[in-house]
Motif scaffolding. Structure first.
Motif, mmCIF file in Angstrom:
data_model
loop_
_atom_site.group_PDB
_atom_site.id
_atom_site.type_symbol
_atom_site.label_atom_id
_atom_site.label_comp_id
_atom_site.label_asym_id
_atom_site.label_seq_id
_atom_site.Cartn_x
_atom_site.Cartn_y
_atom_site.Cartn_z
ATOM 1 N N LEU A 6 144.037 -4.784 51.895
ATOM 2 C CA LEU A 6 142.834 -4.636 51.081
ATOM 3 C C LEU A 6 143.028 -3.535 50.054
ATOM 4 O O LEU A 6 143.623 -2.493 50.359
ATOM 5 C CB LEU A 6 141.627 -4.277 51.966
ATOM 6 C CG LEU A 6 141.380 -5.150 53.192
ATOM 7 C CD1 LEU A 6 140.084 -4.718 53.890
ATOM 8 C CD2 LEU A 6 141.343 -6.620 52.825
ATOM 9 N N TYR A 7 142.501 -3.764 48.874
ATOM 10 C CA TYR A 7 142.417 -2.676 47.910
ATOM 11 C C TYR A 7 141.024 -2.051 48.022
ATOM 12 O O TYR A 7 140.024 -2.781 48.131
ATOM 13 C CB TYR A 7 142.638 -3.171 46.462
ATOM 14 C CG TYR A 7 142.264 -2.077 45.493
ATOM 15 C CD1 TYR A 7 143.152 -1.033 45.239
ATOM 16 C CD2 TYR A 7 140.992 -2.033 44.924
ATOM 17 C CE1 TYR A 7 142.775 0.025 44.422
ATOM 18 C CE2 TYR A 7 140.615 -0.980 44.102
ATOM 19 C CZ TYR A 7 141.513 0.048 43.866
ATOM 20 O OH TYR A 7 141.133 1.102 43.075
ATOM 21 N N GLY A 8 140.953 -0.724 47.972
ATOM 22 C CA GLY A 8 139.657 -0.043 47.965
ATOM 23 C C GLY A 8 139.644 1.072 46.945
ATOM 24 O O GLY A 8 140.650 1.782 46.764
ATOM 25 N N ASP A 54 149.898 -9.289 46.188
ATOM 26 C CA ASP A 54 149.813 -8.619 47.496
ATOM 27 C C ASP A 54 148.448 -8.006 47.770
ATOM 28 O O ASP A 54 148.302 -7.221 48.712
ATOM 29 C CB ASP A 54 150.915 -7.554 47.610
ATOM 30 C CG ASP A 54 152.280 -8.194 47.793
ATOM 31 O OD1 ASP A 54 152.430 -8.996 48.733
ATOM 32 O OD2 ASP A 54 153.179 -7.934 46.969
ATOM 33 N N VAL A 55 147.456 -8.370 46.977
ATOM 34 C CA VAL A 55 146.078 -7.906 47.242
ATOM 35 C C VAL A 55 145.328 -9.057 47.906
ATOM 36 O O VAL A 55 145.115 -10.105 47.310
ATOM 37 C CB VAL A 55 145.376 -7.449 45.941
ATOM 38 C CG1 VAL A 55 143.941 -7.014 46.238
ATOM 39 C CG2 VAL A 55 146.158 -6.294 45.297
ATOM 40 N N ASP A 56 144.986 -8.835 49.168
ATOM 41 C CA ASP A 56 144.399 -9.922 49.980
ATOM 42 C C ASP A 56 142.915 -9.723 50.237
ATOM 43 O O ASP A 56 142.352 -10.366 51.133
ATOM 44 C CB ASP A 56 145.108 -9.992 51.342
ATOM 45 C CG ASP A 56 146.610 -10.110 51.211
ATOM 46 O OD1 ASP A 56 147.079 -10.900 50.380
ATOM 47 O OD2 ASP A 56 147.321 -9.380 51.944
ATOM 48 N N GLY A 57 142.300 -8.811 49.507
ATOM 49 C CA GLY A 57 140.884 -8.582 49.714
ATOM 50 C C GLY A 57 140.501 -7.187 49.275
ATOM 51 O O GLY A 57 141.287 -6.487 48.635
ATOM 52 N N TYR A 70 144.724 -0.063 51.101
ATOM 53 C CA TYR A 70 145.249 0.928 50.164
ATOM 54 C C TYR A 70 144.083 1.408 49.304
ATOM 55 O O TYR A 70 143.481 0.625 48.554
ATOM 56 C CB TYR A 70 146.344 0.338 49.274
ATOM 57 C CG TYR A 70 146.674 1.256 48.115
ATOM 58 C CD1 TYR A 70 147.178 2.533 48.354
ATOM 59 C CD2 TYR A 70 146.452 0.870 46.804
ATOM 60 C CE1 TYR A 70 147.444 3.402 47.307
ATOM 61 C CE2 TYR A 70 146.715 1.727 45.747
ATOM 62 C CZ TYR A 70 147.214 2.995 46.005
ATOM 63 O OH TYR A 70 147.465 3.853 44.968
ATOM 64 N N GLU A 71 143.763 2.684 49.456
ATOM 65 C CA GLU A 71 142.630 3.256 48.734
ATOM 66 C C GLU A 71 143.048 4.555 48.069
ATOM 67 O O GLU A 71 143.020 5.627 48.714
ATOM 68 C CB GLU A 71 141.473 3.552 49.696
ATOM 69 C CG GLU A 71 140.975 2.341 50.460
ATOM 70 C CD GLU A 71 139.533 2.548 50.936
ATOM 71 O OE1 GLU A 71 138.678 1.776 50.515
ATOM 72 O OE2 GLU A 71 139.291 3.495 51.687
ATOM 73 N N PRO A 72 143.453 4.495 46.799
ATOM 74 C CA PRO A 72 143.797 5.744 46.127
ATOM 75 C C PRO A 72 142.577 6.660 46.100
ATOM 76 O O PRO A 72 141.482 6.237 45.704
ATOM 77 C CB PRO A 72 144.204 5.303 44.715
ATOM 78 C CG PRO A 72 143.735 3.892 44.563
ATOM 79 C CD PRO A 72 143.549 3.320 45.922
ATOM 80 N N VAL A 73 142.763 7.896 46.547
ATOM 81 C CA VAL A 73 141.628 8.815 46.717
ATOM 82 C C VAL A 73 140.892 9.020 45.399
ATOM 83 O O VAL A 73 139.659 9.097 45.356
ATOM 84 C CB VAL A 73 142.130 10.162 47.288
ATOM 85 C CG1 VAL A 73 140.993 11.162 47.397
ATOM 86 C CG2 VAL A 73 142.788 9.954 48.649
ATOM 87 N N PRO A 79 145.241 -3.142 38.034
ATOM 88 C CA PRO A 79 145.833 -4.183 38.886
ATOM 89 C C PRO A 79 147.314 -3.916 39.178
ATOM 90 O O PRO A 79 147.791 -4.126 40.291
ATOM 91 C CB PRO A 79 145.630 -5.460 38.059
ATOM 92 C CG PRO A 79 144.392 -5.174 37.249
ATOM 93 C CD PRO A 79 144.479 -3.712 36.911
ATOM 94 N N THR A 80 148.030 -3.414 38.187
ATOM 95 C CA THR A 80 149.462 -3.139 38.395
ATOM 96 C C THR A 80 149.674 -1.990 39.371
ATOM 97 O O THR A 80 150.555 -2.051 40.247
ATOM 98 C CB THR A 80 150.134 -2.801 37.041
ATOM 99 O OG1 THR A 80 149.841 -3.853 36.132
ATOM 100 C CG2 THR A 80 151.628 -2.646 37.181
ATOM 101 N N GLN A 81 148.880 -0.936 39.225
ATOM 102 C CA GLN A 81 148.999 0.179 40.180
ATOM 103 C C GLN A 81 148.706 -0.306 41.595
ATOM 104 O O GLN A 81 149.401 0.064 42.552
ATOM 105 C CB GLN A 81 148.006 1.298 39.806
ATOM 106 C CG GLN A 81 148.402 2.087 38.581
ATOM 107 C CD GLN A 81 147.292 3.025 38.116
ATOM 108 O OE1 GLN A 81 146.103 2.738 38.272
ATOM 109 N NE2 GLN A 81 147.674 4.147 37.541
ATOM 110 N N ALA A 82 147.658 -1.115 41.727
ATOM 111 C CA ALA A 82 147.323 -1.627 43.060
ATOM 112 C C ALA A 82 148.465 -2.485 43.600
ATOM 113 O O ALA A 82 148.930 -2.275 44.731
ATOM 114 C CB ALA A 82 146.025 -2.431 43.000
#
Ligand code: PGA
Length: 258
Positions: free
Chosen positions: A210-212, A228-231, A167-170, A181-184
């Motif tokens: 993954l968060y990016g 739910d952020v695994d990397g 998940y990578e918000p543009v 962190p909450t948005q992610a």
């Protein structure tokens, strides 16, 4: 936890090789400290072989940044899945927002690429994420759901090892402004729920999400500690071994507390 570097169009060959060597040395020097962390780096195509050689004795997986949907043919400048596996790739990024934005890549193309990756035993790192405008208008969740529907339709996933979703918000990519962190977490939960419907709870629980987007050593702990952020899929901070491994250090601390 999976800590993955997306080098994008950065480094020349000696620089890429040196970066890979620095990462491998840093991991070796840390002994067992990173034993529970999975690593991957995605260098430019032309450096894949050299970087793969530099990482040969390390636990770092090799990934590409894109793949063509066909095995071979008259597709000038493109790179196929068999080419990637033949130089030792195990992963490939598909649907990065820079491909969507600058090359008009569609969900249907991302889907073709993800299915092609699976056909050749590559793990697709499927990227999704909304633009600032889409977030402002309250559509972040629906955009991500639609991207997942488009990208993952018919992608065979028999185990959690077959897929990674980033998940990578543009608006957070390359801007220095990460999601909170909450948005992610909110969007990662959306992704997890989608994967549960698609592949069942057991697989969905273990697919690395993954968060990016501007993940750095200073903000990594707060992002990685979300359930739910695994990397992370890390761009600019993956171009220095110190900051890349600094994020991995945060992952170690967070993982032991999770
Ligand atoms: P960034 O890039 O860490 O430089 O924001 C992340 C990505 O695009 O994968």
């Amino acid at each position: 936890m999976l800590i993955a570097g997306n080098w994008k169009m950065n480094t020349d060959l000696p620089g890429g090789r040196a970066l890979a060597e620095d990462i491998a040395e840093g991991i070796a020097a840390a002994g067992d400290r990173f034993a529970e962390i999975d690593f991957a780096v995605c260098p430019p195509f032309v450096h894949l072989q050299a970087v793969g050689e530099a990482l040969a004795d390390s636990p770092v997986a090799l990934g590409a940044q894109d793949v063509h949907a066909e095995d071979e043919g008259a597709f000038t400048s493109d790179v196929s899945a068999p080419m990637l596996t033949s130089v030792g790739c195990s992963h490939v990024i598909v649907g990065h927002s820079e491909r969507r934005q600058y090359y008009d890549e569609t969900d249907a193309q991302v889907n073709d690429k993800a299915r092609q990756a699976r056909r050749h035993g590559l793990v697709p790192i499927v990227c999704v994420g909304e633009t600032l405008e889409q977030r402002r208008t309250g559509n972040a969740e629906s955009v991500v759901r639609a991207q997942l529907e488009g990208a993952l339709d018919g992608v065979p996933v028999a185990s959690a090892d077959d897929l990674v979703v980033a998940y990578e918000p543009v608006w957070a990519i390359g801007t220095g402004e990460s999601a909170t962190p909450t948005q992610a977490q909110d969007l990662h939960a959306v992704v997890r729920a989608d994967l549960s419907e698609r592949y069942g709870d057991a697989i969905a629980a273990d697919v690395p999400l993954l968060y990016g987007g501007s993940m750095k050593p200073h903000n990594a702990a707060d992002l990685l500690s979300q359930p739910d952020v695994d990397g992370g899929l890390i761009g600019s901070a993956s171009l220095e071994a110190d900051s890349f491994l600094g994020i991995a250090e945060r992952a170690v601390e967070v993982q032991s507390a999770k």
